[in-house]
Design a protein around this motif. Sequence first.
Motif, PDB file in Angstrom:
ATOM      1  N   ASN A  77       0.806  -1.136  -0.002  1.00 48.89           N
ATOM      2  CA  ASN A  77      -0.074   0.004   0.008  1.00 48.89           C
ATOM      3  C   ASN A  77       0.697   1.313  -0.054  1.00 48.89           C
ATOM      4  O   ASN A  77       1.877   1.151   0.513  1.00 48.89           O
ATOM      5  CB  ASN A  77      -0.868  -0.066   1.015  1.00 48.89           C
ATOM      6  CG  ASN A  77      -2.062  -0.878   1.260  1.00 48.89           C
ATOM      7  OD1 ASN A  77      -2.149  -1.386  -0.021  1.00 48.89           O
ATOM      8  ND2 ASN A  77      -2.954  -1.011   2.240  1.00 48.89           N
ATOM      9  N   ALA A  78       0.399   2.182  -0.778  1.00 48.44           N
ATOM     10  CA  ALA A  78       1.086   3.799  -0.751  1.00 48.44           C
ATOM     11  C   ALA A  78       0.121   4.670  -0.272  1.00 48.44           C
ATOM     12  O   ALA A  78      -1.018   4.632  -0.688  1.00 48.44           O
ATOM     13  CB  ALA A  78       1.682   3.735  -2.036  1.00 48.44           C
ATOM     14  N   LEU A  79       0.835   5.541   0.783  1.00 46.99           N
ATOM     15  CA  LEU A  79      -0.054   6.597   1.316  1.00 46.99           C
ATOM     16  C   LEU A  79       0.686   7.607   1.316  1.00 46.99           C
ATOM     17  O   LEU A  79       2.052   7.855   1.468  1.00 46.99           O
ATOM     18  CB  LEU A  79      -0.333   6.056   2.924  1.00 46.99           C
ATOM     19  CG  LEU A  79      -0.927   4.826   2.920  1.00 46.99           C
ATOM     20  CD1 LEU A  79      -0.959   4.467   4.736  1.00 46.99           C
ATOM     21  CD2 LEU A  79      -2.163   4.562   2.519  1.00 46.99           C
ATOM     22  N   THR A  80      -0.108   8.865   1.259  1.00 45.78           N
ATOM     23  CA  THR A  80       0.637  10.240   1.523  1.00 45.78           C
ATOM     24  C   THR A  80       1.370  10.158   2.948  1.00 45.78           C
ATOM     25  O   THR A  80       0.709   9.729   3.897  1.00 45.78           O
ATOM     26  CB  THR A  80      -0.221  11.317   1.274  1.00 45.78           C
ATOM     27  OG1 THR A  80       0.512  12.726   1.589  1.00 45.78           O
ATOM     28  CG2 THR A  80      -1.256  11.404   2.287  1.00 45.78           C
ATOM     29  N   SER A  81       2.504  10.969   2.922  1.00 44.80           N
ATOM     30  CA  SER A  81       2.809  11.047   4.258  1.00 44.80           C
ATOM     31  C   SER A  81       2.517  12.264   4.920  1.00 44.80           C
ATOM     32  O   SER A  81       3.121  12.461   5.878  1.00 44.80           O
ATOM     33  CB  SER A  81       4.526  10.738   4.161  1.00 44.80           C
ATOM     34  OG  SER A  81       5.301  11.724   3.585  1.00 44.80           O
ATOM     35  N   GLY A 112      -4.801   3.811   5.079  1.00 49.57           N
ATOM     36  CA  GLY A 112      -4.859   5.209   5.124  1.00 49.57           C
ATOM     37  C   GLY A 112      -5.977   5.665   6.025  1.00 49.57           C
ATOM     38  O   GLY A 112      -6.171   6.813   6.240  1.00 49.57           O
ATOM     39  N   SER A 113      -7.055   4.701   6.419  1.00 48.30           N
ATOM     40  CA  SER A 113      -8.072   5.210   7.101  1.00 48.30           C
ATOM     41  C   SER A 113      -7.829   5.421   8.620  1.00 48.30           C
ATOM     42  O   SER A 113      -6.748   4.957   9.263  1.00 48.30           O
ATOM     43  CB  SER A 113      -9.179   3.980   7.397  1.00 48.30           C
ATOM     44  OG  SER A 113      -8.599   2.696   7.923  1.00 48.30           O
ATOM     45  N   ALA A 119      -6.253  14.096  13.719  1.00 49.36           N
ATOM     46  CA  ALA A 119      -6.644  14.258  12.313  1.00 49.36           C
ATOM     47  C   ALA A 119      -7.958  14.055  12.354  1.00 49.36           C
ATOM     48  O   ALA A 119      -8.453  13.106  13.234  1.00 49.36           O
ATOM     49  CB  ALA A 119      -5.636  13.342  11.467  1.00 49.36           C
ATOM     50  N   ALA A 120      -8.896  14.570  11.236  1.00 49.24           N
ATOM     51  CA  ALA A 120     -10.145  14.424  11.191  1.00 49.24           C
ATOM     52  C   ALA A 120     -10.506  13.595   9.824  1.00 49.24           C
ATOM     53  O   ALA A 120     -11.664  13.178   9.483  1.00 49.24           O
ATOM     54  CB  ALA A 120     -11.038  15.594  11.049  1.00 49.24           C
ATOM     55  N   SER A 121      -9.346  13.335   9.055  1.00 51.07           N
ATOM     56  CA  SER A 121      -9.719  12.588   7.805  1.00 51.07           C
ATOM     57  C   SER A 121      -8.597  11.558   7.593  1.00 51.07           C
ATOM     58  O   SER A 121      -7.392  11.617   7.914  1.00 51.07           O
ATOM     59  CB  SER A 121      -9.793  13.658   6.732  1.00 51.07           C
ATOM     60  OG  SER A 121      -8.658  14.540   6.652  1.00 51.07           O
ATOM     61  N   PRO A 122      -8.886  10.622   6.651  1.00 54.55           N
ATOM     62  CA  PRO A 122      -7.750   9.594   6.091  1.00 54.55           C
ATOM     63  C   PRO A 122      -6.813  10.092   5.517  1.00 54.55           C
ATOM     64  O   PRO A 122      -6.704  11.291   4.866  1.00 54.55           O
ATOM     65  CB  PRO A 122      -8.425   8.545   5.353  1.00 54.55           C
ATOM     66  CG  PRO A 122     -10.020   9.368   4.783  1.00 54.55           C
ATOM     67  CD  PRO A 122     -10.001  10.323   5.915  1.00 54.55           C
ATOM     68  N   LEU A 123      -5.534   9.310   5.296  1.00 55.33           N
ATOM     69  CA  LEU A 123      -4.444   9.668   4.377  1.00 55.33           C
ATOM     70  C   LEU A 123      -4.916   9.352   2.925  1.00 55.33           C
ATOM     71  O   LEU A 123      -5.560   8.192   2.775  1.00 55.33           O
ATOM     72  CB  LEU A 123      -3.229   8.778   4.714  1.00 55.33           C
ATOM     73  CG  LEU A 123      -2.887   9.093   6.243  1.00 55.33           C
ATOM     74  CD1 LEU A 123      -1.508   7.983   6.566  1.00 55.33           C
ATOM     75  CD2 LEU A 123      -2.278  10.659   6.261  1.00 55.33           C
TER      76      LEU A 123
END
Length: 141
Positions: A77-81, A112-113, A119-123
């Motif tokens: 998996n790839a997520l923003t950092s 990312g969830s 934080a209020a939102s996923p990555l």
Amino acid sequence: MSTFGIGFFTGCAEDTDPTGRNPTTTPPTSGTNGITVANNVVTVDLAVATALAEAGGWTLIPQARVLLVNTGSNNINALTSVCTHSGCDRNWTFSNNRFTCTCHNSRFNTDGSLVNGPAASPLRTYTVTRNGNIVTVNLSS
């Protein structure tokens, strides 16, 4: 603020996860270790980046602002950092299949969830393709 410095306000994370285990605080580095970044594409050679080749392996690629994690069964998996709380992008740990942004202790699952804030939102997630040992992440998708 000048008395305490900026580190006083951004260093509110704990050194252990809720189970009391120490998280992995130092991700493998990128560069000449089988990871390249060019033209909004990250390419990883798992034959060289062997830590990422194992289930549970992960890396932070600062120049691409990306977190990569091997979730097992040949899946990366790839997520923003870039944390959705305050924009921190280099202060990550990984433990118990969760990423923690150590700026303010927001936690995220490997998809990312959001697990818990502030934080209020996923990555954001990115498209990953795999051809044998070569993993490609499209940062434009």
